[in-house]
Design an enzyme around this catalytic site. Sequence first.
Site, mmCIF file in Angstrom:
data_model
loop_
_atom_site.group_PDB
_atom_site.id
_atom_site.type_symbol
_atom_site.label_atom_id
_atom_site.label_comp_id
_atom_site.label_asym_id
_atom_site.label_seq_id
_atom_site.Cartn_x
_atom_site.Cartn_y
_atom_site.Cartn_z
ATOM 1 N N GLY A 346 0.730 -1.057 0.124
ATOM 2 C CA GLY A 346 0.063 0.122 -0.001
ATOM 3 C C GLY A 346 0.945 1.236 0.063
ATOM 4 N N MET A 348 5.151 2.874 1.292
ATOM 5 C CA MET A 348 6.202 2.240 1.840
ATOM 6 C C MET A 348 7.091 3.570 2.599
ATOM 7 S SD MET A 348 8.678 0.037 2.443
ATOM 8 C CE MET A 348 10.214 0.475 3.253
ATOM 9 N N ASN A 350 10.050 4.846 2.911
ATOM 10 C CA ASN A 350 11.453 5.285 2.485
ATOM 11 C C ASN A 350 11.608 6.747 3.073
ATOM 12 O OD1 ASN A 350 11.439 3.247 0.649
ATOM 13 N ND2 ASN A 350 9.928 4.290 -0.561
ATOM 14 N N GLU A 383 2.712 5.685 7.852
ATOM 15 C CA GLU A 383 4.191 5.763 7.126
ATOM 16 C C GLU A 383 4.894 6.925 7.931
ATOM 17 O OE1 GLU A 383 4.929 3.105 5.664
ATOM 18 O OE2 GLU A 383 2.780 2.395 5.022
HETATM 19 N N1 BES Z 1 6.993 -1.046 5.548
HETATM 20 C C1 BES Z 1 5.578 -1.485 5.105
HETATM 21 C C2 BES Z 1 5.387 -1.576 3.414
HETATM 22 C C3 BES Z 1 5.894 -3.213 3.076
HETATM 23 C C4 BES Z 1 4.987 -4.056 3.548
HETATM 24 C C5 BES Z 1 7.223 -3.431 2.599
HETATM 25 C C6 BES Z 1 5.609 -5.300 3.067
HETATM 26 C C7 BES Z 1 7.529 -4.559 2.001
HETATM 27 C C8 BES Z 1 6.812 -5.722 2.600
HETATM 28 C C9 BES Z 1 4.635 0.018 5.212
HETATM 29 O O1 BES Z 1 4.947 0.512 6.135
HETATM 30 C C10 BES Z 1 3.127 -0.626 5.661
HETATM 31 O O2 BES Z 1 3.210 -1.195 6.560
HETATM 32 N N2 BES Z 1 2.145 -0.760 4.404
HETATM 33 C C11 BES Z 1 0.796 -1.177 4.587
HETATM 34 C C12 BES Z 1 -0.117 -0.075 5.203
HETATM 35 C C13 BES Z 1 -0.398 0.050 6.784
HETATM 36 C C14 BES Z 1 -1.456 1.012 6.753
HETATM 37 C C15 BES Z 1 -0.588 -1.248 7.127
HETATM 38 C C16 BES Z 1 0.635 -1.653 3.324
HETATM 39 O O3 BES Z 1 1.398 -1.452 2.470
HETATM 40 O O4 BES Z 1 -0.458 -2.055 3.565
HETATM 41 ZN ZN ZN Z 2 4.402 -0.267 8.147
#
Ligand code: BES
Ligand code: ZN
Length: 971
Positions: A346, A348, A350, A383
Amino acid sequence: MGKGFYVGKAFAIGGIIVAVAALSTIIALAVVYSQERSKNLQVPTTEGPTIKPTPTPSNKPWDQYRLPKSLVPISYRVKLWPRLKPDPVSKLYIFTGQSDVEFECVEDTDLILIHSNKLNYSSPGNRNQVSLVAVDSWAEIPFKSPWFQTVTQYMVLELNEKLVKGRRYRLYTNFTGELADDLGGFYRSEYKDDDGVTKIVATTQMQPTDARKAFPCFDEPAMKAHFNITLIHDHGTTALSNGKAIETTNITTDGESLQQTTFEQTPKMSTYLLAFIVSDFIFISNNSTDQVEIRIFARRSAIEAGQGNYTLSITGTILKFFEEYYKCPYPLPKSDQIALPDFNAGAMENWGLITYRETALLYHPTFSSNSNKERIATIIAHELAHMWFGNLVTLQWWNDLWLNEGFASYVEYLGADKAEPSWNMKDLIVLNDVHRVFAVDALTSSHPLTSKEDEIQRPAQISEVFDAISYSKGASVLRMLSDFLTEDIFTKGLQTYLNEFAFKTTVYTDLWNHLQKAADANEVNLPVSVENIMNTWVLQMGFPVVTIDTTTGTVTQQHFLLDSNARVTRKSDFNYVWIVPIRWGKTGVVRDGITWLQDKTATIPGMTASGSDWILANLNVVGYYRVNYDQGNWDRLLNALSTNHTAIPVINRAQLVDDAFNLARAKIISTVLALRTTLYLNRERDYMPWESALDNLDFFYLMFDRSEVYGPMQDYLRKQVTELFNYYKGLTENWVNVPSGHLDQYNQVNAINLACRTGLEECQTLVTTWFRDWRTSGTNRIHANLRSTVYCHAIAAGGATEWDFAWSEFLKATMATEAEKLRAALACTKQPWILNRYLEHTLNSSLIRKQDATSTIVYIAQNVIGQPLAWDFVRHQWSYIYKEYGGGSFSFSNLINGVTKRFSTEFELQQLKQFKEDNAAVGFGSGTLALDQSIERTQANIEWIKENQDQVLKWFKDNSRRDAAAVTSVL
Ligand code: BES
Ligand code: ZN
């Protein structure tokens, strides 16, 4: 060290190298491909590095997935040039790069292992592309020809002499890679601009282990270093990275006029948080007088249509909230957020350049629903929370990921609440996280939050830890911790934790220590230490059901398992006993304070009730456990629901329903008792109890929508929802206005959805008329909140005409959230041939983007007619699907769970087991655990149906015939 980009002695001047590398790209990439095709073959190159055969497991350092501890990176300089046009001959998109990394030797060694995956370092006719110097003397250090250990993703340099402890070295490399559309590492995203011209964006997704696909690096989170990034790009494009752009200069390479943008050196940070982007996007930004520059980037037409405005309006508020919450200024001078047309997760985090899929960042009042808006607010908060928790202070290794993601998943509600205080955001964690994870954490195939460092080694294992347990259980237990410490003490401990470990790495117990200090300093009354309490929640899987006998005040706890026949094989040091904080109350009295249950059983003075009084425990569901009562108390609670339901807090009304249904599934209470919690719903107007009931009734739909129970169940639910439907019809003056409350808007959607689903004629006429009006007039007058539901029911009621219309609207949608609504609704058709055609579309990325393929299959499986088609499709295409999408983390377990959710027969169980067996060699990647969960769930479903079908059928028949008052009176 000079300011410019130092080029090692082995190289010519930077620009020329990049050009030479470009010329030899095709040959170089051909090598990459041959490596990929036949990993076992040694590919000879003239002078460059070679590939050694796949290793049999050995003790050699290059066969270990973890880097040796002998070298510690200090700083990198990385120059990358992504080509946004395909090579005319090979048709491949590529990037070229050079990098150097300065590292310190902390143990004498004659071996350098550095991560490098799918990069090629050799260009025939050119010099060797790797060199090493000692920083103090600038003397070149000789080594044998570098080679690659592809399994562990290392470039291996065996040196002729030892590197010496305490000295610094610099490794120079020159490489090429493919800018593929694989959503990982340095990859490309494509979109069509307003003139229909295809545009390419070069972007990155490094987490967890793909920075090594962009440049050679020590790709472990604890290997923090400074990064100096330079990007080469075409005129008319913008280059972005974590740091601020310092300067953009014109350069000429190989007769081509280009731009070169250099970025400010980053603070010490982990490789997985890097980002490099080249695009023709434009941006909007905040007031330049604000301390932190906030910019929102997206496609030109999206920004021009105002789709970034909402995001920009809330980002500053949320950022300031976290600065205050952490008592620590935002650590960087700028905060960019960018919406990408192709993005696997959803969003990232960075550092300084957060990437999102478009639906998670772009908002437009006409096209976006309140749910889309909420998703944007929470994901931004999530994020941004990572900018400190995760980025400034980083967990040492992926085994502790749950603390990083669980924490962000908890505080995202606090951040979103700050931006949208009227939305009741903080309550929603109960539905979105606590309930969501209860469902998987109640299986014997669950696992504890923590795992050992050496259990999480391979990239696939690392991907696996990004699961519902890490996110939602992490969030739930941290919320419970914050509640029993109080939010004030929790944040105090957090602040000193961040302060002590800024720019460093930690393990999860470091946080416990800081919270303990804060608790001690403020004399918080705890039965045992923070660590001792939390150990019972993080070191053992599952959660308890607390049973209260209100006739005696006896309270007992027991490991809650959805399948009462399942045997737990995983041992726990705590024997599945938890230290449980209980907030509870009595009819009309909310007590202050917490009662701690530390043993399997205890008698709690005052926890008794009689007459019409009831006891209610786990107030506002801040505790991560379920509650059961003696029959008398259940009856009194049900009576309260049907006579004066607002006497029970709204979150607990939702909980009573959820607990009852799940206790029934676990055979702890009767299914009839669970169904009785839905009887009062015709008078319930609040969203949370309705949503909780619908989530649970969804299970009934899954189990019974192919059986004789279906008809009577529909009759009952139609009867229950009719009043809600009429209520909203009145409130909105015949569907003209929008309810003012955020949660009321949600419940309006629930009302329409269930009314149409249960075949309420007025509802069906309403949605088909709205949809036809759009189709025939060309103007879509359906309110954004209602679109998903209206589209779905209209397409389900219609045929090819409706479907084809929606498909053409999908293809031309200019807003991602609109496309998303259509994509989901297209799965609602009842026509098998259309569903099969739609399934085929998921493998064609020009029709359905790769990022959306697995969720589209899951949408189709949700449809009772689509279910067997989706399952057949997934079985037939498994190796292809695995190869294409297996790397993605959430999506893959969602796929397996999604297509098997309805399974409830012996035959389906056999198919599932066969599927596991047949594809053992291919593998299931991050879906491995999901597959075991599905098998366990199917077994439980078979049992459940056997035991419940008859009484459920009878109950629905009885209760759909009588009017509500009569039903209440016969119970
Ligand atoms: N660090 C994650 C993104 C991620 C997830 C990278 C799996 C690599 C593998 C990011 O902080 C995250 O958790 N994104 C979620 C959104 C959140 C509101 C739960 C997502 O991508 O759904
Ligand atoms: Zn996260």
